[in-house]
Each structure stands twice: as structure tokens, then as C-alpha cells.
Design a protein around this motif. Structure first.
Motif, PDB file in Angstrom:
ATOM      1  N   LEU A  25      38.608  42.153  43.373  1.00 25.11           N
ATOM      2  CA  LEU A  25      37.364  41.483  43.564  1.00 25.11           C
ATOM      3  C   LEU A  25      36.787  41.222  41.655  1.00 25.11           C
ATOM      4  O   LEU A  25      36.377  40.344  41.544  1.00 25.11           O
ATOM      5  CB  LEU A  25      36.226  42.179  44.474  1.00 25.11           C
ATOM      6  CG  LEU A  25      34.994  41.609  44.367  1.00 25.11           C
ATOM      7  CD1 LEU A  25      34.933  40.153  44.767  1.00 25.11           C
ATOM      8  CD2 LEU A  25      33.939  42.555  45.165  1.00 25.11           C
ATOM      9  N   ALA A  26      36.871  42.539  41.285  1.00 24.29           N
ATOM     10  CA  ALA A  26      36.519  42.844  39.822  1.00 24.29           C
ATOM     11  C   ALA A  26      37.339  41.865  38.874  1.00 24.29           C
ATOM     12  O   ALA A  26      36.881  41.112  38.200  1.00 24.29           O
ATOM     13  CB  ALA A  26      36.601  44.168  39.348  1.00 24.29           C
ATOM     14  N   LEU A  29      36.170  38.228  39.581  1.00 23.01           N
ATOM     15  CA  LEU A  29      34.922  37.856  38.965  1.00 23.01           C
ATOM     16  C   LEU A  29      34.963  37.816  37.446  1.00 23.01           C
ATOM     17  O   LEU A  29      34.664  37.004  36.917  1.00 23.01           O
ATOM     18  CB  LEU A  29      33.974  39.053  39.415  1.00 23.01           C
ATOM     19  CG  LEU A  29      33.328  39.138  40.797  1.00 23.01           C
ATOM     20  CD1 LEU A  29      32.490  40.475  40.997  1.00 23.01           C
ATOM     21  CD2 LEU A  29      32.487  37.847  41.067  1.00 23.01           C
ATOM     22  N   VAL A  30      35.762  38.778  36.824  1.00 21.68           N
ATOM     23  CA  VAL A  30      36.060  38.693  35.496  1.00 21.68           C
ATOM     24  C   VAL A  30      36.775  37.237  35.076  1.00 21.68           C
ATOM     25  O   VAL A  30      36.409  36.618  34.194  1.00 21.68           O
ATOM     26  CB  VAL A  30      36.940  39.845  34.933  1.00 21.68           C
ATOM     27  CG1 VAL A  30      37.259  39.718  33.526  1.00 21.68           C
ATOM     28  CG2 VAL A  30      35.951  41.268  35.078  1.00 21.68           C
ATOM     29  N   LYS A  32      36.941  34.326  36.810  1.00 19.94           N
ATOM     30  CA  LYS A  32      35.694  33.392  37.041  1.00 19.94           C
ATOM     31  C   LYS A  32      34.803  33.175  36.029  1.00 19.94           C
ATOM     32  O   LYS A  32      34.345  32.261  35.339  1.00 19.94           O
ATOM     33  CB  LYS A  32      35.232  33.507  38.413  1.00 19.94           C
ATOM     34  CG  LYS A  32      36.009  33.110  39.729  1.00 19.94           C
ATOM     35  CD  LYS A  32      36.051  31.539  39.644  1.00 19.94           C
ATOM     36  CE  LYS A  32      36.798  31.191  41.000  1.00 19.94           C
ATOM     37  NZ  LYS A  32      37.148  29.877  41.011  1.00 19.94           N
ATOM     38  N   LEU A  33      34.389  34.349  35.462  1.00 19.17           N
ATOM     39  CA  LEU A  33      33.225  34.418  34.665  1.00 19.17           C
ATOM     40  C   LEU A  33      33.932  34.052  33.297  1.00 19.17           C
ATOM     41  O   LEU A  33      33.215  33.153  32.388  1.00 19.17           O
ATOM     42  CB  LEU A  33      32.773  35.798  34.341  1.00 19.17           C
ATOM     43  CG  LEU A  33      31.469  35.900  33.472  1.00 19.17           C
ATOM     44  CD1 LEU A  33      30.250  35.242  33.590  1.00 19.17           C
ATOM     45  CD2 LEU A  33      31.156  37.371  33.215  1.00 19.17           C
TER      46      LEU A  33
END
Length: 195
Positions: A25-26, A29-30, A32-33
Motif C-alpha cells: 500500500l505504501a 501510494l508513493v 501514485k504520488l
């Protein structure tokens, strides 16, 4: 629900799966960001590039306009802009003054629309040259064909005739308003910059 999570974390497989899921998940998220940030900075760069391209295109268009006008065999750029001997001959061959007189109401109206009440000869010249660039919109088919045939036989581009029409329209309007073509220089901001 909380008890179920506690039981899953308490088991060796559950805690590994939970930690692994958190890492995935992390990572997502990283990723995508960073992908969003890269897109955003790319958009900013693209917008900057588009502005630069627009400026370059304007510069190129201005250069082409200057080049085209300076190489016009029908007009001389020495101020005040006037017809060359060739331009006078072509205007006579095509009977351009008669064409202008035949459509004078439309030419005059179009130029006058662009002028303010306190206009000067330079303003008249600028407005006349703009209308000269669109002279074909005012002529009938027979007149346009006559010009096209002349251009073909002389080896001219049709744009060469724009300034021919612009000069003759300007001269007629200046004459109607009691000015001479030499009066244009008195108001030319390039020759008489405001102090």
C-alpha cells in the motif's frame, strides 16, 4: 472486527501478510504520488514550452511579414510607403483604381470602422493596409480572376497585391480627408517616438 485484526496480527502468517500489505500500500501510494507530481511538473513544463513556441511563432510571422513587404516589387518601403514604378504600371494594367472606386463604399466603411474620431494619417495608413490584406473579400469574381491571371503571368504571389490595394485605399482616404501621403511620417510613432 478489532478482535479479528488482533488475532490476525498475533498469528505469524497474519502479521507477515499485514506488514506486507502495508508495504505494498505504501509503495503504491508513493508511486501514485510521484507519478502525479511528475505529471504536474510535466504540465508546467509543457505550458512553458507552449508559451515559448507561441513567442517563436509570432517572431517568425513578424519576420516573414517584414521580408515579404521588403521584397514586394510593387511597393517601396521607404516612408511614406508608396508604389514603385512597377507597382504603378501594374495598378494601371489592372485598373485597380476603378476596382477601388467600384467598391469604395465597402472599403471606406471597413477602414473607417477601425478609426477613432481623433485619428491621424498614420492611423489611416495602418487601417488601410489591414483592409488591403483582405482586398479579395471586396472584389467580384471577374476582378479576382483578372488579378489571378496577372499574378500567374507575372510570376507574383497574390499577397504582393495586398500592399498595392492598401496604398491606393490609403491614398484615396487621405485625399478625401485633406491629407497628403507625406503626412503619414509626421505621426509615425517609429519616426516620432513619444518623449
Amino acid at each position: 472486527m478489532i478482535d479479528l485484526i488482533k488475532d490476525a496480527l498475533g498469528s505469524p502468517a497474519g502479521s507477515f501478510a499485514f506488514v506486507f500489505a502495508l508495504l505494498i500500500l505504501a509503495f503504491v501510494l508513493v508511486w501514485k504520488l510521484s507519478h502525479f507530481t511528475t505529471k504536474f511538473s510535466s504540465v508546467e513544463k509543457l505550458e512553458g514550452n507552449i508559451d515559448t513556441i507561441k513567442q517563436d511563432i509570432h517572431s517568425i510571422k513578424a519576420f516573414i511579414q517584414i521580408f515579404r513587404e521588403s521584397n514586394n516589387p510593387l511597393a517601396q518601403r521607404q516612408s511614406p510607403v508608396s508604389l514603385t514604378e512597377t507597382g504603378k504600371k501594374v495598378a494601371e494594367e489592372l485598373n485597380v483604381n476603378t476596382m477601388i472606386v467600384n467598391h469604395w463604399e465597402d472599403f471606406n466603411r471597413s477602414v473607417t470602422k477601425q478609426l477613432k474620431d481623433d485619428c491621424n494619417p498614420y492611423d489611416i495608413q495602418v487601417a488601410s493596409f489591414k483592409i488591403g490584406d483582405k482586398y479579395q473579400e471586396y472584389l467580384n469574381e471577374e476582378e479576382i480572376n483578372k488579378i489571378k491571371n496577372h499574378a500567374f503571368l507575372a510570376g507574383y504571389n497574390l499577397d504582393v497585391y495586398n500592399l498595392l490595394f492598401g496604398i491606393l485605399i490609403r491614398n484615396k482616404i487621405l485625399q478625401d480627408r485633406g491629407y497628403k501621403s507625406t503626412d503619414v511620417d509626421k505621426f509615425d510613432p517609429n519616426k516620432n517616438p513619444a518623449e
